[in-house]
Design an enzyme around this catalytic site. Sequence first.
Site, PDB file in Angstrom:
ATOM      1  N   SER A  81       0.837  -1.207   0.000  1.00 39.14           N
ATOM      2  CA  SER A  81       0.000   0.000   0.000  1.00 39.14           C
ATOM      3  C   SER A  81       0.869   1.253   0.000  1.00 39.14           C
ATOM      4  CB  SER A  81      -0.930  -0.008   1.210  1.00 39.14           C
ATOM      5  OG  SER A  81      -0.206  -0.136   2.410  1.00 39.14           O
TER       6      SER A  81
ATOM      7  N   ASN B 121      -1.965  -2.621  13.326  1.00 37.81           N
ATOM      8  CA  ASN B 121      -3.421  -2.392  13.314  1.00 37.81           C
ATOM      9  C   ASN B 121      -3.813  -1.137  14.091  1.00 37.81           C
ATOM     10  OD1 ASN B 121      -3.332  -4.746  11.932  1.00 37.81           O
ATOM     11  ND2 ASN B 121      -4.363  -6.001  13.491  1.00 37.81           N
TER      12      ASN B 121
ATOM     13  N   THR C 126     -39.869  27.185  -9.476  1.00 39.63           N
ATOM     14  CA  THR C 126     -40.200  25.835  -9.012  1.00 39.63           C
ATOM     15  C   THR C 126     -40.464  25.048 -10.289  1.00 39.63           C
ATOM     16  OG1 THR C 126     -42.578  26.238  -8.877  1.00 39.63           O
ATOM     17  CG2 THR C 126     -41.309  26.687  -6.876  1.00 39.63           C
ATOM     18  N   HIS C 127     -40.129  23.789 -10.308  1.00 31.94           N
ATOM     19  CA  HIS C 127     -40.247  22.952 -11.511  1.00 31.94           C
ATOM     20  C   HIS C 127     -39.497  23.554 -12.700  1.00 31.94           C
ATOM     21  CE1 HIS C 127     -43.662  20.974  -9.394  1.00 31.94           C
ATOM     22  NE2 HIS C 127     -43.931  22.216  -9.021  1.00 31.94           N
TER      23      HIS C 127
ATOM     24  N   SER D 294     -14.530  25.412 -27.835  1.00 33.57           N
ATOM     25  CA  SER D 294     -14.771  24.192 -28.609  1.00 33.57           C
ATOM     26  C   SER D 294     -13.718  24.109 -29.716  1.00 33.57           C
ATOM     27  CB  SER D 294     -16.172  24.260 -29.218  1.00 33.57           C
ATOM     28  OG  SER D 294     -16.252  23.399 -30.331  1.00 33.57           O
TER      29      SER D 294
ATOM     30  N   LYS E  71     -18.172  29.136 -29.301  1.00 34.70           N
ATOM     31  CA  LYS E  71     -18.569  28.569 -28.012  1.00 34.70           C
ATOM     32  C   LYS E  71     -17.660  28.907 -26.845  1.00 34.70           C
ATOM     33  CE  LYS E  71     -20.921  25.087 -27.387  1.00 34.70           C
ATOM     34  NZ  LYS E  71     -21.053  23.670 -27.090  1.00 34.70           N
TER      35      LYS E  71
ATOM     36  N   ASN F  69     -17.582  27.203 -23.084  1.00 32.14           N
ATOM     37  CA  ASN F  69     -18.231  26.145 -22.305  1.00 32.14           C
ATOM     38  C   ASN F  69     -17.913  26.253 -20.815  1.00 32.14           C
ATOM     39  OD1 ASN F  69     -19.233  24.999 -24.686  1.00 32.14           O
ATOM     40  ND2 ASN F  69     -17.343  23.846 -24.999  1.00 32.14           N
TER      41      ASN F  69
ATOM     42  N   GLU G 293     -19.167  21.958 -15.045  1.00 35.09           N
ATOM     43  CA  GLU G 293     -19.531  20.601 -15.500  1.00 35.09           C
ATOM     44  C   GLU G 293     -18.659  19.538 -14.838  1.00 35.09           C
ATOM     45  OE1 GLU G 293     -21.001  20.817 -20.003  1.00 35.09           O
ATOM     46  OE2 GLU G 293     -19.141  21.878 -19.674  1.00 35.09           O
TER      47      GLU G 293
ATOM     48  N   TYR H   8      -9.470  -6.337  12.678  1.00 35.48           N
ATOM     49  CA  TYR H   8      -8.806  -5.871  11.458  1.00 35.48           C
ATOM     50  C   TYR H   8      -8.814  -6.957  10.387  1.00 35.48           C
ATOM     51  CZ  TYR H   8      -5.397  -4.217   8.112  1.00 35.48           C
ATOM     52  OH  TYR H   8      -4.793  -3.822   6.947  1.00 35.48           O
TER      53      TYR H   8
ATOM     54  N   GLN I 111      -7.448  -2.020   4.104  1.00 37.63           N
ATOM     55  CA  GLN I 111      -6.413  -1.236   3.422  1.00 37.63           C
ATOM     56  C   GLN I 111      -7.019  -0.435   2.266  1.00 37.63           C
ATOM     57  OE1 GLN I 111      -2.260  -2.599   3.032  1.00 37.63           O
ATOM     58  NE2 GLN I 111      -2.753  -2.976   0.896  1.00 37.63           N
TER      59      GLN I 111
ATOM     60  N   LYS J  25      -8.033   3.668   2.147  1.00 35.04           N
ATOM     61  CA  LYS J  25      -7.225   4.862   1.891  1.00 35.04           C
ATOM     62  C   LYS J  25      -7.450   5.457   0.511  1.00 35.04           C
ATOM     63  CE  LYS J  25      -4.206   3.080   5.183  1.00 35.04           C
ATOM     64  NZ  LYS J  25      -5.110   1.906   5.174  1.00 35.04           N
TER      65      LYS J  25
HETATM   66  N1  ARG Z   1      -1.238  -1.291   5.126  1.00 34.05           N
HETATM   67  C1  ARG Z   1      -2.125  -1.776   6.126  1.00 34.05           C
HETATM   68  C2  ARG Z   1      -3.459  -1.053   6.001  1.00 34.05           C
HETATM   69  O1  ARG Z   1      -3.487  -0.046   5.436  1.00 34.05           O
HETATM   70  C3  ARG Z   1      -1.576  -1.533   7.483  1.00 34.05           C
HETATM   71  C4  ARG Z   1      -2.057  -2.483   8.518  1.00 34.05           C
HETATM   72  C5  ARG Z   1      -1.460  -3.794   8.312  1.00 34.05           C
HETATM   73  N2  ARG Z   1      -1.884  -4.724   9.305  1.00 34.05           N
HETATM   74  C6  ARG Z   1      -1.798  -6.042   9.122  1.00 34.05           C
HETATM   75  N3  ARG Z   1      -2.201  -6.779  10.079  1.00 34.05           N
HETATM   76  N4  ARG Z   1      -1.358  -6.539   7.997  1.00 34.05           N
HETATM   77  O2  ARG Z   1      -4.479  -1.500   6.433  1.00 34.05           O
END
Ligand code: ARG
Length: 442
Positions: free
Chosen positions: A22, A109, A153-154, A275, A281, A283, A288, A315, A320, A323
């Site tokens: 990660s 964790n 309205t509408h 455009s 044009k 835009n 948008e 966990y 993961q 993120k």
């Molecule tokens: N990269 C992991 C995550 O984002 C970190 C935690 C890892 N924990 C584990 N028990 N492998 O969740």
Amino acid sequence: MKLWGGRFTSKAHEIMEQFNTSLPVDKRLYQEDIAGSLAHVTMLVHSDLLTPEEGELLINGLQEILADIESGELKIEGNYEDIHSFIEVSLTERIGETGKKLHTARSRNDQVAVDMRLYAKNKASGVMDSIQQLIKSLNQKAADNNVIMPGYTHLQRAQVVTFSHHLGAYAQMFARDKKRIENAIEILDENPLGCGALAGTTHNIDRDVTTSLLGFTKPVDNFLDGVSDRDYLLELMSDFSIIMMHLSRLSEELILWSSQEFQFIKMDDAYSTGSSIMPQKKNPDAAELIRGKTGRVYGSLFALLTTLKGLPLTYNKDMQEDKEQFFDALDTVMDCLEIMSKMIDTLHVNADKMKEAVKAGFLNATEVADYLVSRGTPFRDAHGIVGQLIIYCEEHGKAIEDLTLVELAKFSNTIGDDIYDYIDYENLLTKGNKGLMKEVLK
Ligand code: ARG
């Protein structure tokens, strides 16, 4: 490079390493990860789990790593599982064996849980600042353009309002958005560090020390919940989704208003594009794109909701995935808030076109009915009378205020010449509670 391997007899396949890492995503957590480790080391020294000398060595090493990352000397890259591994391995390479003591009484964790909470808390207050900036832009544009426009309205012209009141509606929405984020921050403000992998630790640690060093209000009450709770990310992404929905509605109006059909506003060239084939044009691409990116933020929310829905405590590596979704939603909402604020600052308001649209739309019809009511006609009858009046106006190509008293008398003998004053668009905004629309709410 891994933090584990003792119980393994063969290496992970290269494709598994790529699948598992990660680092390219969570490298943006380096400040929080180091802050968490600094607090953890201080607590370990305080709890006699490290000597002060060991603590100093670890702290200096972590601070050097931070400085080197910030200066660009240390690049966050390479074959590491995640940011936690990268920093711990880098530390041991720098300071030697003591580096291996950093992870005493901690698991990745609770480490990742504390990193994400710190990050989310900090960035959420950045979102609040950006919302405030947008509210400021809306209020300023409203104050500078306290002019009449048709209210809809509408998407049918309904009654006269002011452009300020219309923008003010969005300022209210964004003010609620800001409160929602504030509330989410209050709920997430608990320290998961010390939960360990899921079941605490046999070491006598002091969670209050890391809690106060990291600026949380309290340690979490339950270890299992502490390492597996991602509600705060879902909550913030729900808030981001509502912000995007508001931005998207505003974008939709800006797009409509800047069309040839409305011509109520002109977007600044800086936030428009041309455009490649049609030279005439201009835009409204920025608006948008904001409208388009709304789907993306909703998507992130639903992706994480779906990821979490079947997970047993505690966990699981599925987490993961939180993120990428959170970072993308955050970046998107921040960009969109900033662009919207700049677009509002620079847009040009065409007050004359709005006024024309007001006049052409019988937008004082309700007030004619109100006038008749003030002369003793029951409202339902007044409504019918004005309906007849509108048909007459349409047939003769006239606005109600253009009719003579003789013409008006055909519909009701209670109408006097004070009606013109009563139904004048500017005047009627001073009557009853409509005066509010003339104010620019702060
Ligand atoms: N990269 C992991 C995550 O984002 C970190 C935690 C890892 N924990 C584990 N028990 N492998 O969740």
